[in-house]
Design a protein around this motif. Sequence first.
Motif, PDB file in Angstrom:
ATOM      1  N   UNK A 133     112.652 -34.943 135.681  1.00 51.29           N
ATOM      2  CA  UNK A 133     113.618 -34.849 136.783  1.00 51.29           C
ATOM      3  C   UNK A 133     112.977 -35.085 138.138  1.00 51.29           C
ATOM      4  N   UNK A 134     111.677 -34.946 138.221  1.00 45.38           N
ATOM      5  CA  UNK A 134     111.003 -34.958 139.513  1.00 45.38           C
ATOM      6  C   UNK A 134     110.065 -36.145 139.644  1.00 45.38           C
ATOM      7  N   UNK A 135     110.144 -36.857 140.791  1.00 40.91           N
ATOM      8  CA  UNK A 135     109.180 -37.938 141.030  1.00 40.91           C
ATOM      9  C   UNK A 135     107.781 -37.362 141.187  1.00 40.91           C
ATOM     10  N   UNK A 136     107.681 -36.116 141.644  1.00 39.75           N
ATOM     11  CA  UNK A 136     106.380 -35.469 141.785  1.00 39.75           C
ATOM     12  C   UNK A 136     105.722 -35.295 140.418  1.00 39.75           C
ATOM     13  N   UNK A 137     106.511 -34.904 139.400  1.00 38.24           N
ATOM     14  CA  UNK A 137     105.954 -34.772 138.049  1.00 38.24           C
ATOM     15  C   UNK A 137     105.497 -36.122 137.509  1.00 38.24           C
ATOM     16  N   UNK A 138     106.264 -37.175 137.794  1.00 37.69           N
ATOM     17  CA  UNK A 138     105.866 -38.512 137.328  1.00 37.69           C
ATOM     18  C   UNK A 138     104.594 -38.957 138.029  1.00 37.69           C
ATOM     19  N   UNK A 139     104.525 -38.777 139.345  1.00 38.77           N
ATOM     20  CA  UNK A 139     103.320 -39.163 140.080  1.00 38.77           C
ATOM     21  C   UNK A 139     102.106 -38.373 139.605  1.00 38.77           C
ATOM     22  N   UNK A 140     102.270 -37.064 139.455  1.00 40.34           N
ATOM     23  CA  UNK A 140     101.138 -36.238 139.014  1.00 40.34           C
ATOM     24  C   UNK A 140     100.697 -36.596 137.603  1.00 40.34           C
ATOM     25  N   UNK A 141     101.650 -36.906 136.742  1.00 41.68           N
ATOM     26  CA  UNK A 141     101.308 -37.270 135.365  1.00 41.68           C
ATOM     27  C   UNK A 141     100.418 -38.512 135.335  1.00 41.68           C
ATOM     28  N   UNK A 142     100.705 -39.481 136.189  1.00 44.95           N
ATOM     29  CA  UNK A 142      99.904 -40.706 136.204  1.00 44.95           C
ATOM     30  C   UNK A 142      98.546 -40.489 136.872  1.00 44.95           C
ATOM     31  N   UNK A 143      98.509 -39.633 137.867  1.00 46.81           N
ATOM     32  CA  UNK A 143      97.229 -39.338 138.527  1.00 46.81           C
ATOM     33  C   UNK A 143      96.320 -38.524 137.616  1.00 46.81           C
ATOM     34  N   UNK A 144      96.898 -37.534 136.955  1.00 45.54           N
ATOM     35  CA  UNK A 144      96.087 -36.627 136.134  1.00 45.54           C
ATOM     36  C   UNK A 144      95.852 -37.162 134.725  1.00 45.54           C
ATOM     37  N   UNK A 145      96.757 -37.980 134.211  1.00 43.23           N
ATOM     38  CA  UNK A 145      96.626 -38.486 132.842  1.00 43.23           C
ATOM     39  C   UNK A 145      95.936 -39.829 132.740  1.00 43.23           C
ATOM     40  N   UNK A 146      96.156 -40.705 133.757  1.00 43.57           N
ATOM     41  CA  UNK A 146      95.539 -42.036 133.740  1.00 43.57           C
ATOM     42  C   UNK A 146      94.545 -42.227 134.883  1.00 43.57           C
ATOM     43  N   UNK A 147      94.323 -41.170 135.647  1.00 43.17           N
ATOM     44  CA  UNK A 147      93.348 -41.194 136.753  1.00 43.17           C
ATOM     45  C   UNK A 147      93.680 -42.225 137.824  1.00 43.17           C
ATOM     46  N   UNK A 148      94.988 -42.446 138.047  1.00 44.83           N
ATOM     47  CA  UNK A 148      95.388 -43.271 139.173  1.00 44.83           C
ATOM     48  C   UNK A 148      95.155 -42.482 140.456  1.00 44.83           C
ATOM     49  N   UNK A 149      94.772 -43.172 141.523  1.00 38.58           N
ATOM     50  CA  UNK A 149      94.609 -42.503 142.809  1.00 38.58           C
ATOM     51  C   UNK A 149      95.961 -42.088 143.385  1.00 38.58           C
ATOM     52  N   UNK A 150      96.969 -42.915 143.170  1.00 37.75           N
ATOM     53  CA  UNK A 150      98.320 -42.642 143.659  1.00 37.75           C
ATOM     54  C   UNK A 150      99.300 -42.828 142.511  1.00 37.75           C
ATOM     55  N   UNK A 151     100.336 -41.980 142.470  1.00 38.67           N
ATOM     56  CA  UNK A 151     101.381 -42.156 141.475  1.00 38.67           C
ATOM     57  C   UNK A 151     102.288 -43.311 141.847  1.00 38.67           C
ATOM     58  N   UNK A 152     103.219 -43.702 140.961  1.00 42.42           N
ATOM     59  CA  UNK A 152     104.089 -44.852 141.227  1.00 42.42           C
ATOM     60  C   UNK A 152     104.886 -44.713 142.520  1.00 42.42           C
ATOM     61  N   UNK A 153     105.472 -43.548 142.757  1.00 46.60           N
ATOM     62  CA  UNK A 153     106.321 -43.391 143.937  1.00 46.60           C
ATOM     63  C   UNK A 153     105.491 -43.254 145.212  1.00 46.60           C
ATOM     64  N   UNK A 154     104.312 -42.674 145.098  1.00 50.19           N
ATOM     65  CA  UNK A 154     103.398 -42.644 146.240  1.00 50.19           C
ATOM     66  C   UNK A 154     102.946 -44.063 146.582  1.00 50.19           C
ATOM     67  N   UNK A 155     102.678 -44.873 145.559  1.00 48.60           N
ATOM     68  CA  UNK A 155     102.280 -46.271 145.782  1.00 48.60           C
ATOM     69  C   UNK A 155     103.406 -47.046 146.438  1.00 48.60           C
ATOM     70  N   UNK A 156     104.620 -46.802 145.992  1.00 44.05           N
ATOM     71  CA  UNK A 156     105.783 -47.495 146.556  1.00 44.05           C
ATOM     72  C   UNK A 156     105.898 -47.188 148.054  1.00 44.05           C
TER      73      UNK A 156
END
Length: 810
Positions: free
Chosen positions: A398-421
Amino acid sequence: MNKTLAKDTAHKTASRTISKAAVIGSGVMGSGIAAHLANAGIPCLLLDVVPKSPSAEDEKAGLSLGDPKFRNKLATKAIAALPKSSSAPLYAADFVERITPGNITDHFHLLKDVDWIIEVVTEKLEIKKSILKQIEEVVKEGTIVSTNTSGISVNAMVEDCSVNFRRNFIGTHFFNPPRHMKLLEIIPGYDTDPQITAFMADFCTKRLGKGVVLAKDTPNFISNRIGTYGLLVTLHEMQENNYTVEEVDAATGPVLGRPKSATFRTLDLVGIDTFVHVAQNVYDSVPAGPEKDIFTVPDVLNELVAQGWIGEKGGQGFYKKVKGEEGSKILSLDLSTMNYNPSAKVRSASIEAAKAVKGSKKKIKAFLGAKDRYSELAWNVLKQVLVYSAEKLGEIADSIEDIDNAMKWGFNWELGPFETWDLIGLPESVQRMEAEGLVVPAWVKEWIAAGNRSFYEQKDGAVFHFYKGAYKEVEIQPEVISLQSLKAQNKVIRQNSGANLIDLGDDVACLEFTSPNNAIGADILVMIQQSAEEVRNNYRGLVIANEGRNFCVGANLMLMLMEAQSGDWDEVDDIIRLFQGSMMKLKGLEKPVVAAPHRMTLGGGVEACLPADRIIFSAESYFGLVETGVGLIPAGGGCKELALMTSDRYRDPDSDLQPELNRIFEMIAMAKTSTSGHEALRMYGRRHDSVVMNQDFRIYEAKQAVLEMERAGYQPNLPAKARVAGRDGRAVLQVGALGLKNSGYISDHDYLIARKLAHVLTGGDVAQGTVVSEQYLLDLEREAFLSLLGEVKTQQRMQHMLSKGKPLRN
């Protein structure tokens, strides 16, 4: 963690605790999860099946089918492998004693005595359903049962179980390796009690140190769903536009805010067979259409799996390491011929533009802004991932924050998708996407049409994010103190080019290093002195912490080398005196000082922590005095502090200092670094030092320690004296070093460094038992440091470290 969820039910879950756990399945993930529970101080049962029949090796050892050693063999073997594993699943080797092996035939009844059972068996629905049904028959009322799965439906697993069992059942998707990967996806089932969800989110955040996101029960949940999509899109773009393996990795790594492993090195690390399984899971679960088409496993991946070229565990994948006469070489796979060729370095205007700037945000903007073949590849991949993430909002989370954090913490991205956008410009990028034929979800266009230009917004020091059509404040846990947020609120008390002094509230200040790599130079030393005065006059105490990737990599090596090569010895002497004086100001401050190091804390970084009244180590702290690696010894008070600690531990004038000095000498001479905060505590810790599991809590815990000491009536440190081992102790240390030199283990220059180190640690040319002052020991440090810095071989070591990033043994 979803703070609102935890807050609403906190009073109902406060009495619940997990004091003992069980893990079913002793494979790589099962044993890794058990190890991390042990890291958190939770005793754990590790159960697996009984092997079908004794092997020849078992029979040779006299083990029969009924022998407990044979029946517990799988779990026992997995536990024995933990301390030796290259992934270092344990914070300390002896934590393995907290794990008890067993088997599910003989020991299933023991599950009634635990508070949390984690099922980690084979990723097959019917097997998981069967084991969970068996667990239901023995589990006590209220025991939490969870499944570790990378994407199988949580609800489908327990559809044959009772509603009462389902209330206490939840998905807990750990990422591999469980110790090192921050992400934990928690997946509630339809019937999961919200209090259980809240408790588990809170417990796993605080006790296990995890970054928790709430995911919905959809194929592959959040991180693997988006990550797998991105990797498949990248493969499609690669094949369509004839990019090589190296070109793809060059364009999808750090220049795009992603790890160095980028795309294909990541696939090799994960295992191509594992990736195919994860992709197939989505393919099998989604209806026909564009999404199913994307998740169709490319033929090349199936071919690699068929040939056993599945990545590192198979010896080769997209890359292959081969040994030749000139050493090891890395080969890369040509997908058009399926042959391996020497890996080629990729250079381009866009890549160079990204390398020329510092910081992930600037790198991404510079890379995408420099139009060429590689930035075009990155854009074509990125735009599809951003749109897919937006399409899945509400479905996977439900949360873009959860999606962003999942990608940062799970795939070691510096920024999540919505932060990148937000970074690349939301309205502008959407306009470009649509011009290029991409269909952007309606909710994104509606958000922009309403006058919003980003998904996140900062206002009055608070952060807001898009949530169901409106901005909602990002709720921060009380235990998380953000220095970045405090700076945005104008809480900086003092600052210069290398450091800030920040008001943490409650009259506690924080000294933050901000220099490149947080290396200590004159600017930081000056700020330490100014901070001591500011805190002495206006604050209750001081925290030393920062939010850099690493706490501190040491002193400014380049500065020292330049001064030495120019022969400006008075300047070098002044710098060392300034360093020593700054550390003494910290130690003598009339207010409590607490250091909160994290990750790499080396050389001068250690010396900045040792004067503190307490050190609160992050669990992931790699802490060590490593100066001998560049031909020097610690001279900012590190040797002095360890000599004082030795004297303090052996206060009886008749006690023998030598065993402890031997340990410290070896530790510094061999440049040993802790592999965890717990090991750092054993190597360097004092009575009041501690470890915090969640790195995000370290500044809060340090602040609380300052307040605790201040309230208790803090008494400042008085000038200390040390009883030293003198000439006799020095002789013992030097004889040991000479033996290593004569055996060929160390070089002549190593021996010279060891002799200087032994001289300092034992108090120089004095009699055994002599009591010396701190300043006396500091003078010995400084003299030895200056002497070694003048050595050509030391300067060669320093130059090699600066240019190559690794030590030279000359």
